[in-house]
Design an enzyme around this catalytic site. Structure first.
Site, mmCIF file in Angstrom:
data_model
loop_
_atom_site.group_PDB
_atom_site.id
_atom_site.type_symbol
_atom_site.label_atom_id
_atom_site.label_comp_id
_atom_site.label_asym_id
_atom_site.label_seq_id
_atom_site.Cartn_x
_atom_site.Cartn_y
_atom_site.Cartn_z
ATOM 1 C CB ALA A 159 -30.296 -54.807 7.800
ATOM 2 C CB ALA B 212 -27.770 -52.667 10.977
ATOM 3 C CG HIS C 62 -30.913 -47.000 0.182
ATOM 4 N ND1 HIS C 62 -28.811 -48.000 -0.274
ATOM 5 C CD2 HIS C 62 -31.191 -48.201 1.224
ATOM 6 C CE1 HIS C 62 -29.028 -48.568 0.141
ATOM 7 N NE2 HIS C 62 -29.898 -49.334 0.881
ATOM 8 C CE LYS D 139 -22.292 -52.198 0.010
ATOM 9 N NZ LYS D 139 -22.155 -53.142 -0.917
ATOM 10 C CG ASP E 149 -24.167 -56.262 -2.868
ATOM 11 O OD1 ASP E 149 -24.434 -55.443 -1.868
ATOM 12 O OD2 ASP E 149 -23.645 -57.208 -2.714
#
Length: 324
Positions: A12, A15, A79, A97, A177
């Site tokens: 991602a 990341a 997740h 999250k 988000d």
């Protein structure tokens, strides 16, 4: 003490830009592996972590015996699934999250964590930043007298239909988000939980919330928040007591959106300002995680805390007439 060896499930952008470099830089951590089938995406990680092993699937990385912990930056709806798989594979887990889409989903994660004996946590970086630790100390220590009201705002503009934040099937929406920050930060600083959501106005677009105006009642204070994915970028949180006001002007994206700054105004028009230039909350998060694994120290953001924030999000959806 040997460093905790980390792998990342998926390449991602977040990341690559933030958490990968943070793991690479953190004391007690080693960024050892990445799972992606894209050589082009892998190259972005190899640029700052030469020699990183690249697995072509998530399952292959989880089967790697040389990996102790995994960071999961996958789309929201994946997740829980991959956190459970990682725990079953004997890995410690730090998951982006929101770790779940509903509060009760945390129960199976907590059970899996306890059964595995591994550390599992939501990647909620702000509680590791000294500005929030200091804020909690001041508010709970009476620096502003009796807390009366908390007000929080977090907004940015994103109307890209191809972005996962705007996709309902991926668990998109502003509350999941960034509402985690406006809600969780108030809970962290005060140590209190909401008892009611008397008002929640939500605006939906393509079945995701893009604007939320919320009021909540806590045991000892009132709370309001504005959360939006369709407004000019702004972030701020204010704790207003009967003897003073404490304000954070860059509470969530410290030293990215702006400098991390705390301003405390008390009686006699005394104003105190504290700043934390150069503090990387992502690195602190990884270091605290590694320390908890390696020494048994308490982790600042356990799953039980994250469950409470998701419970508040669920309450807001219900008050706004929407399903969580």
């Amino acid at each position: 003490m040997k460093p905790l060896r980390w792998g990342i499930l998926g390449a991602a952008n977040f990341a690559r830009k933030h958490m990968g470099p943070a793991i690479h830089a953190a004391k007690g951590a080693e960024l050892a592996a990445l799972a992606t089938s894209s050589p082009q995406k892998a190259a972005g990680f190899e640029a700052f972590a030469p020699g990183i092993r690249v697995h072509d699937s998530y399952d292959a990385l989880l089967a790697d015996p040389a990996i102790d912990a995994v960071y999961i930056p996958l789309p929201n709806h994946l997740h829980v699934e991959w956190s459970l798989k990682a725990l079953a594979a004997g890995k410690h887990v730090l998951c982006e999250k929101p770790m779940t889409l509903q509060a009760d989903e945390f129960d199976q994660l907590i059970a899996a964590r306890d059964a595995s004996g591994k550390l599992a946590a939501e990647a909620y970086m702000i509680v590791h930043h000294p500005q929030f630790i200091r804020t909690r100390e001041l508010v709970q220590g009476g620096a502003i007298g009796k807390l009366v009201h908390v007000d929080a705002t977090f907004s940015f503009f994103n109307d890209d239909a191809n972005n996962i934040r705007n996709k309902p099937e991926a668990g998109g929406g502003g509350l999941r988000d960034i509402g985690v920050y406006t809600f969780g930060s108030a809970r962290f600083v005060t140590g209190q939980e909401p008892v009611a959501i008397p008002y929640a106005k939500l605006r939906m677009d393509n079945d995701v919330d893009v604007f939320a105006q919320v009021s909540a009642d806590f045991a000892d204070f009132t709370y309001t928040a504005t959360v939006s994915m369709r407004m000019f970028p702004r972030q701020e949180i204010t704790f207003h007591g009967d003897k003073g006001v404490l304000k954070l002007t860059c509470p969530f994206n410290a030293n990215d959106f702006d400098a991390a700054t705390l301003t405390l105004e008390t009686e006699g028009q005394t104003v105190t300002t504290e700043r934390w230039p150069g503090v990387n909350q992502y690195v602190l998060q990884v270091e605290n995680f590694c320390n908890a694994v390696q020494t048994g120290a308490a982790y600042p953001c356990p799953l039980e805390f994250s469950r409470g924030t998701q419970q508040m999000i669920d309450m807001v959806f219900a008050a706004g007439g929407q399903r969580a």
